[in-house]
Scaffold this active site. Structure first.
Site, PDB file in Angstrom:
ATOM      1  N   ARG A 165      59.682  -4.829  31.291  1.00 56.52           N
ATOM      2  CA  ARG A 165      59.220  -3.610  31.966  1.00 56.52           C
ATOM      3  C   ARG A 165      60.198  -3.131  33.032  1.00 56.52           C
ATOM      4  O   ARG A 165      59.804  -2.654  34.091  1.00 56.52           O
ATOM      5  CB  ARG A 165      57.844  -3.787  32.609  1.00 56.52           C
ATOM      6  CG  ARG A 165      56.606  -3.886  31.741  1.00 56.52           C
ATOM      7  CD  ARG A 165      56.474  -2.745  30.763  1.00 56.52           C
ATOM      8  NE  ARG A 165      57.211  -3.038  29.572  1.00 56.52           N
ATOM      9  CZ  ARG A 165      56.822  -3.906  28.639  1.00 56.52           C
ATOM     10  NH1 ARG A 165      55.698  -4.508  28.747  1.00 56.52           N
ATOM     11  NH2 ARG A 165      57.548  -4.142  27.586  1.00 56.52           N
ATOM     12  N   SER A 248      48.735  -0.179  32.677  1.00 56.18           N
ATOM     13  CA  SER A 248      48.750  -1.352  33.561  1.00 56.18           C
ATOM     14  C   SER A 248      49.380  -0.969  34.900  1.00 56.18           C
ATOM     15  O   SER A 248      50.505  -0.466  34.929  1.00 56.18           O
ATOM     16  CB  SER A 248      49.572  -2.477  32.940  1.00 56.18           C
ATOM     17  OG  SER A 248      49.015  -2.816  31.695  1.00 56.18           O
ATOM     18  N   GLU A 349      53.925  -1.931  38.280  1.00 52.12           N
ATOM     19  CA  GLU A 349      54.604  -1.301  37.144  1.00 52.12           C
ATOM     20  C   GLU A 349      54.641   0.215  37.390  1.00 52.12           C
ATOM     21  O   GLU A 349      55.590   0.892  37.041  1.00 52.12           O
ATOM     22  CB  GLU A 349      53.813  -1.618  35.861  1.00 52.12           C
ATOM     23  CG  GLU A 349      54.510  -1.168  34.616  1.00 52.12           C
ATOM     24  CD  GLU A 349      53.727  -1.510  33.343  1.00 52.12           C
ATOM     25  OE1 GLU A 349      53.308  -2.665  33.184  1.00 52.12           O
ATOM     26  OE2 GLU A 349      53.553  -0.595  32.531  1.00 52.12           O
TER      27      GLU A 349
HETATM   28  C1  LIG Z   1      46.628   4.783  28.942  1.00 56.03           C
HETATM   29  C2  LIG Z   1      48.042   4.308  29.188  1.00 56.03           C
HETATM   30  C3  LIG Z   1      48.563   3.254  28.440  1.00 56.03           C
HETATM   31  C4  LIG Z   1      49.887   2.812  28.650  1.00 56.03           C
HETATM   32  N1  LIG Z   1      50.361   1.778  27.892  1.00 56.03           N
HETATM   33  C5  LIG Z   1      51.629   1.339  28.064  1.00 56.03           C
HETATM   34  C6  LIG Z   1      52.154   0.270  27.272  1.00 56.03           C
HETATM   35  O1  LIG Z   1      51.483  -0.256  26.393  1.00 56.03           O
HETATM   36  N2  LIG Z   1      53.420  -0.142  27.501  1.00 56.03           N
HETATM   37  C7  LIG Z   1      54.211   0.433  28.447  1.00 56.03           C
HETATM   38  O2  LIG Z   1      55.364   0.009  28.595  1.00 56.03           O
HETATM   39  N3  LIG Z   1      53.760   1.462  29.211  1.00 56.03           N
HETATM   40  C8  LIG Z   1      52.493   1.917  29.041  1.00 56.03           C
HETATM   41  N4  LIG Z   1      52.009   2.950  29.822  1.00 56.03           N
HETATM   42  C9  LIG Z   1      52.869   3.518  30.872  1.00 56.03           C
HETATM   43  C10 LIG Z   1      53.629   4.806  30.441  1.00 56.03           C
HETATM   44  O3  LIG Z   1      52.974   5.446  29.392  1.00 56.03           O
HETATM   45  C11 LIG Z   1      55.074   4.524  30.031  1.00 56.03           C
HETATM   46  O4  LIG Z   1      55.759   3.886  31.074  1.00 56.03           O
HETATM   47  C12 LIG Z   1      55.820   5.835  29.662  1.00 56.03           C
HETATM   48  O5  LIG Z   1      57.036   5.509  29.029  1.00 56.03           O
HETATM   49  C13 LIG Z   1      56.123   6.716  30.854  1.00 56.03           C
HETATM   50  O6  LIG Z   1      56.731   7.905  30.352  1.00 56.03           O
HETATM   51  P1  LIG Z   1      56.497   9.314  31.041  1.00 56.03           P
HETATM   52  O7  LIG Z   1      57.284  10.296  30.285  1.00 56.03           O
HETATM   53  O8  LIG Z   1      55.044   9.585  31.184  1.00 56.03           O
HETATM   54  O9  LIG Z   1      57.150   9.060  32.456  1.00 56.03           O
HETATM   55  P2  LIG Z   1      56.642   9.539  33.953  1.00 56.03           P
HETATM   56  O10 LIG Z   1      55.363   8.859  34.198  1.00 56.03           O
HETATM   57  O11 LIG Z   1      56.646  11.016  33.963  1.00 56.03           O
HETATM   58  O12 LIG Z   1      57.777   8.962  34.817  1.00 56.03           O
HETATM   59  C14 LIG Z   1      57.913   7.573  35.038  1.00 56.03           C
HETATM   60  C15 LIG Z   1      59.272   7.322  35.707  1.00 56.03           C
HETATM   61  O13 LIG Z   1      60.295   7.648  34.765  1.00 56.03           O
HETATM   62  C16 LIG Z   1      61.145   8.655  35.285  1.00 56.03           C
HETATM   63  N5  LIG Z   1      61.514   9.537  34.174  1.00 56.03           N
HETATM   64  C17 LIG Z   1      60.691  10.056  33.221  1.00 56.03           C
HETATM   65  N6  LIG Z   1      61.409  10.811  32.358  1.00 56.03           N
HETATM   66  C18 LIG Z   1      62.697  10.762  32.776  1.00 56.03           C
HETATM   67  C19 LIG Z   1      63.913  11.342  32.312  1.00 56.03           C
HETATM   68  N7  LIG Z   1      63.972  12.125  31.232  1.00 56.03           N
HETATM   69  N8  LIG Z   1      65.051  11.069  33.008  1.00 56.03           N
HETATM   70  C20 LIG Z   1      65.038  10.279  34.099  1.00 56.03           C
HETATM   71  N9  LIG Z   1      63.924   9.721  34.596  1.00 56.03           N
HETATM   72  C21 LIG Z   1      62.765   9.947  33.934  1.00 56.03           C
HETATM   73  C22 LIG Z   1      60.343   9.371  36.367  1.00 56.03           C
HETATM   74  O14 LIG Z   1      61.191   9.940  37.338  1.00 56.03           O
HETATM   75  C23 LIG Z   1      59.521   8.206  36.928  1.00 56.03           C
HETATM   76  O15 LIG Z   1      60.291   7.459  37.838  1.00 56.03           O
HETATM   77  C24 LIG Z   1      50.689   3.417  29.642  1.00 56.03           C
HETATM   78  C25 LIG Z   1      50.152   4.486  30.396  1.00 56.03           C
HETATM   79  C26 LIG Z   1      48.843   4.923  30.163  1.00 56.03           C
HETATM   80  C27 LIG Z   1      48.310   6.072  30.962  1.00 56.03           C
END
Ligand SMILES: Cc1cc2nc3c(=O)[nH]c(=O)nc-3n(C[C@H](O)[C@H](O)[C@H](O)COP(=O)(O)OP(=O)(O)OC[C@H]3O[C@@H](n4cnc5c(N)ncnc54)[C@H](O)[C@@H]3O)c2cc1C
Length: 355
Positions: A165, A248, A349
């Site tokens: 992670r 998480s 996380e």
């Molecule tokens: C119901 C639920 C279940 C989940 N299950 C999992 C799981 O099983 N495994 C897991 O690993 N995660 C899980 N997650 C967490 C999350 O979905 C992941 O971490 C996902 O990859 C985050 O992507 P995002 O585009 O939403 O990022 P954001 O939440 O928008 O951003 C997260 C971070 O990434 C940065 N970021 C995002 N996009 C970019 C970009 N293009 N360039 C530079 N920085 C960027 C942001 O600045 C921030 O610091 C879960 C979340 C939820 C709500």
């Protein structure tokens, strides 16, 4: 590119928390990124990149600068060597759409990552993982813009410094790089490998992956993963209040074997029943954070004011109509009690903004 003022951030996040962004824009091209960065520099404003908002918690006061939401689209598949297929997707593409498209084409490698919310650009940030797969397994390279020198850079898998992670983007270089696109190597005509016992058992109950051809096996794994996730409220669903979370909130601690033995002894000495769970992890032991959270007094469905834990998963902190202040106070209490009770420091996380 349209720059809007005072835009509420809560609707741009899965947990639905946080005040307004002073300025907000949508990024559709590399030129947009450069323009947004130039504007932020000119006005001396902090700039925050946002993907699908599924791993972030914004402060109740909002964000005092420019929030740039990544909407760079497009996805392409190209034949690689042998049975490899290379897939390139823009940072703003919905991650689960990518998995669905790959599975539809019968390609294996990311099927266990079905149903993870967020964008493609978010996946390398914390090396998303689930059910025995992580993005590091298939990632070839990540195209970025270095905000420090406004130069384009491409990182191969090794240079991303992936860990459990985590990656260079989450830790050492947090907020330095803007991810434009991610390239993955998938496989045609290869059955999925099931490394996670819970998934293997569930797939077995549905006939197993040896039935049918490899594309059918990949489809079966995707369907099973989504079903397992739904049962745990880990699949976004507007009708399920438990999914107003960031998934998480804490990572599973990885501790030395000696520390794990102390955990077991301390648990028994305090009258605890059974053994605390622990799984070998490269000479150390991975302890499920959910077990620690529950046994520190925050069971499934715990509620305090407008926040609490999911009724299906103690590790997911849920917004039941509260505030970021309430959520972070709960997170701090969980961290304090887990430390007092078990001597283990939980690591978050979720990304709290401003950090
Ligand atoms: C119901 C639920 C279940 C989940 N299950 C999992 C799981 O099983 N495994 C897991 O690993 N995660 C899980 N997650 C967490 C999350 O979905 C992941 O971490 C996902 O990859 C985050 O992507 P995002 O585009 O939403 O990022 P954001 O939440 O928008 O951003 C997260 C971070 O990434 C940065 N970021 C995002 N996009 C970019 C970009 N293009 N360039 C530079 N920085 C960027 C942001 O600045 C921030 O610091 C879960 C979340 C939820 C709500």
């Amino acid at each position: 590119m349209l720059i809007r003022e005072s835009v509420p951030l809560a609707p741009h996040t899965t947990i639905g928390l946080g005040g307004p962004a002073r300025y907000f824009c949508e990024i559709r091209t590399e030129e947009d990124v450069r323009e947004a960065l130039a504007l932020a520099r000119e006005r001396n404003l902090p700039l925050q990149i946002l993907g699908g908002g599924s791993n972030v918690v914004f402060a109740d006061a909002g964000f005092p600068g420019l929030v740039a939401k990544m909407s760079i689209g497009e996805m392409a598949f190209e034949p690689g060597r042998g049975n490899a297929v290379e897939m390139t997707a823009g940072a703003g593409v919905d991650w689960d759409e990518v998995v669905a498209a790959a599975v539809e084409c019968g390609l294996s490698g990311i099927e266990c990552l079905s149903g993870i919310p967020g964008t493609v650009g978010g996946t390398p940030i914390q090396n998303v993982g689930a059910y025995g797969q992580e993005i590091a397994d298939t990632l070839i390279e990540v195209d970025c813009l270095d905000r420090a020198g406004m130069m384009r850079v491409t990182f191969d898998r090794e240079a991303c410094r992936f860990g459990y992670r985590t990656s260079r983007f989450k830790k050492a270089d947090r907020d330095r790089y803007v991810v434009f696109a991610v390239r993955l190597r998938l496989r045609r005509d290869v059955r999925p490998v099931l490394r996670y016992p819970e998934l293997a058992a569930a797939v077995g109950r549905r006939g197993g992956i040896e039935q049918g051809d490899p594309p059918a096996a990949v489809r079966l794994v995707r369907e099973t993963v989504r079903e397992l996730r739904k049962a745990k409220s880990m699949l976004l669903d507007p009708s399920d209040p438990n999914t107003r979370s960031v998934g998480s909130f804490f990572m599973n601690p990885v501790i030395p074997e000696r520390a794990f033995r102390e955990l077991v002894n301390g648990w028994h000495a305090s009258g605890g029943r059974g053994d605390p769970p622990g799984y070998p992890d490269g000479g150390n032991v991975k302890v499920p954070a959910a077990w620690l959270v529950e046994n520190a007094g925050f069971g499934k469905g715990y509620r305090r004011g407008g926040v609490g834990t999911s009724s299906h998963h103690a590790l997911a902190l849920v917004n039941y109509g509260g505030t970021t202040g309430e959520l972070l106070a709960l997170a701090q209490d969980i961290e304090r009690l887990v430390l007092e009770r078990f001597g283990i420091r939980l690591e978050r996380e979720a990304v709290v903004i401003p950090g």
